[in-house]
Design a protein around this motif. Sequence first.
Motif, short mmCIF file in Angstrom:
data_model
loop_
_atom_site.label_atom_id
_atom_site.label_comp_id
_atom_site.label_asym_id
_atom_site.label_seq_id
_atom_site.Cartn_x
_atom_site.Cartn_y
_atom_site.Cartn_z
N VAL A 48 -11.42 -24.85 9.50
CA VAL A 48 -12.43 -23.86 9.88
C VAL A 48 -13.23 -23.42 8.67
O VAL A 48 -14.46 -23.27 8.73
CB VAL A 48 -11.77 -22.67 10.58
CG1 VAL A 48 -12.77 -21.52 10.77
CG2 VAL A 48 -11.19 -23.08 11.93
N TRP A 49 -12.55 -23.23 7.55
CA TRP A 49 -13.23 -22.80 6.32
C TRP A 49 -14.25 -23.84 5.86
O TRP A 49 -15.39 -23.50 5.50
CB TRP A 49 -12.19 -22.56 5.23
CG TRP A 49 -12.78 -22.27 3.88
CD1 TRP A 49 -13.51 -21.17 3.51
CD2 TRP A 49 -12.72 -23.11 2.73
NE1 TRP A 49 -13.89 -21.27 2.20
CE2 TRP A 49 -13.42 -22.45 1.69
CE3 TRP A 49 -12.11 -24.34 2.46
CZ2 TRP A 49 -13.54 -23.00 0.42
CZ3 TRP A 49 -12.23 -24.89 1.19
CH2 TRP A 49 -12.94 -24.21 0.19
N ILE A 51 -15.71 -26.31 7.68
CA ILE A 51 -16.78 -26.51 8.66
C ILE A 51 -17.75 -25.33 8.64
O ILE A 51 -18.98 -25.51 8.65
CB ILE A 51 -16.20 -26.69 10.07
CG1 ILE A 51 -15.40 -28.00 10.15
CG2 ILE A 51 -17.32 -26.69 11.11
CD1 ILE A 51 -16.23 -29.25 9.93
N ARG A 52 -17.22 -24.11 8.61
CA ARG A 52 -18.10 -22.94 8.64
C ARG A 52 -18.78 -22.70 7.29
O ARG A 52 -19.80 -22.01 7.22
CB ARG A 52 -17.29 -21.70 9.03
CG ARG A 52 -16.72 -21.76 10.44
CD ARG A 52 -16.01 -20.49 10.80
NE ARG A 52 -16.94 -19.38 10.95
CZ ARG A 52 -16.58 -18.10 10.94
NH1 ARG A 52 -15.32 -17.77 10.75
NH2 ARG A 52 -17.48 -17.16 11.11
N GLY A 53 -18.23 -23.28 6.24
CA GLY A 53 -18.79 -23.07 4.91
C GLY A 53 -19.80 -24.10 4.48
O GLY A 53 -20.40 -23.99 3.41
N ASN A 87 -18.17 -29.02 14.59
CA ASN A 87 -18.78 -27.80 14.06
C ASN A 87 -18.58 -26.63 15.01
O ASN A 87 -18.08 -25.57 14.61
CB ASN A 87 -20.26 -28.04 13.80
CG ASN A 87 -20.95 -26.83 13.20
OD1 ASN A 87 -21.37 -25.92 13.90
ND2 ASN A 87 -21.08 -26.81 11.89
N TYR A 88 -18.94 -26.81 16.25
CA TYR A 88 -18.86 -25.69 17.20
C TYR A 88 -17.43 -25.36 17.60
O TYR A 88 -17.12 -24.22 17.94
CB TYR A 88 -19.75 -25.96 18.41
CG TYR A 88 -21.17 -25.51 18.16
CD1 TYR A 88 -21.60 -24.25 18.53
CD2 TYR A 88 -22.06 -26.34 17.49
CE1 TYR A 88 -22.88 -23.82 18.25
CE2 TYR A 88 -23.35 -25.91 17.21
CZ TYR A 88 -23.75 -24.64 17.59
OH TYR A 88 -25.02 -24.21 17.31
N ALA A 90 -15.02 -25.21 15.53
CA ALA A 90 -14.57 -24.30 14.48
C ALA A 90 -15.06 -22.88 14.74
O ALA A 90 -14.32 -21.91 14.59
CB ALA A 90 -15.05 -24.79 13.12
N TYR A 91 -16.33 -22.75 15.13
CA TYR A 91 -16.87 -21.42 15.42
C TYR A 91 -16.23 -20.81 16.66
O TYR A 91 -15.89 -19.62 16.67
CB TYR A 91 -18.39 -21.50 15.59
CG TYR A 91 -19.14 -21.60 14.28
CD1 TYR A 91 -19.53 -20.46 13.60
CD2 TYR A 91 -19.44 -22.84 13.72
CE1 TYR A 91 -20.20 -20.54 12.39
CE2 TYR A 91 -20.11 -22.93 12.51
CZ TYR A 91 -20.49 -21.78 11.86
OH TYR A 91 -21.15 -21.86 10.65
N GLU A 94 -12.69 -19.46 15.87
CA GLU A 94 -12.68 -18.13 15.27
C GLU A 94 -12.97 -17.03 16.28
O GLU A 94 -12.37 -15.96 16.27
CB GLU A 94 -13.68 -18.07 14.12
CG GLU A 94 -13.18 -18.63 12.82
CD GLU A 94 -12.01 -17.83 12.28
OE1 GLU A 94 -12.21 -16.72 11.75
OE2 GLU A 94 -10.87 -18.31 12.40
N GLU A 141 -23.38 -18.23 20.61
CA GLU A 141 -23.20 -19.55 20.02
C GLU A 141 -23.82 -20.63 20.90
O GLU A 141 -24.36 -21.63 20.40
CB GLU A 141 -21.71 -19.84 19.81
CG GLU A 141 -21.07 -19.06 18.68
CD GLU A 141 -21.74 -19.35 17.33
OE1 GLU A 141 -22.08 -20.52 17.07
OE2 GLU A 141 -21.94 -18.41 16.56
#
Length: 206
Positions: A48-49, A51-53, A87-88, A90-91, A94, A141
């Motif tokens: 997650v870190w 992909i979101r970063g 990508n999505y 991961a979002y 969270e 999203e």
Amino acid sequence: MPQLLVGALTTLKLFVFTLVGSLPLGMIFALGLAIRFKPIRYFLQTYVWIIRGTPLLLQLIFIFYGLPTIGIVFDRFEAALLAFILNYAAYFAEIFRGGIQSIPKGQYEAAQVLQLSSLQTVIKIVIPQVTKIVLPSVGNEIINLVKDSSLIYILGLGDVMRAGKIAMERDATLLPLLGVAFIYLALTGILTLIMKQVEGKLTYYR
């Protein structure tokens, strides 16, 4: 406009397939982030870190142009779909994790008293409440997904953005771009209305 509508079909295809893949995957990842087994939790936190970063555009380029250097090749649409789902997911993970953590512990204790299994607890208690809690964030999203779909232009896919650019260059006019804007506004407007209707249907959890 006919050419823009043909491009819109590719945009809609990517949108639908991304939702079908990323929503359930995001829920599974969220459950993994909430468990006590540290190796899985740490792995998912790292995923997650990362992909979101990093930008989605970079992820698209990495999958389509970078992976072939080590022998992993996808066609254009497959590469775009894989990047969007990862990508999505991961979002959404969270978002769902926050929803899971907001459920009172007493409800888990009640599930144990009722002798519900872990799977029954997730299906009958966790998912219905999390759905209501996270729906506004998920809706945001989903709207972003419609707009982010324009990034597949970088891979040469014939989406609505690419169709608009080709038409603009051919006819030397800005009208095709206005058509592109109209299509995106129509899609986001329809989705906004749908999300409001869904939120209204779920008010019984208040």
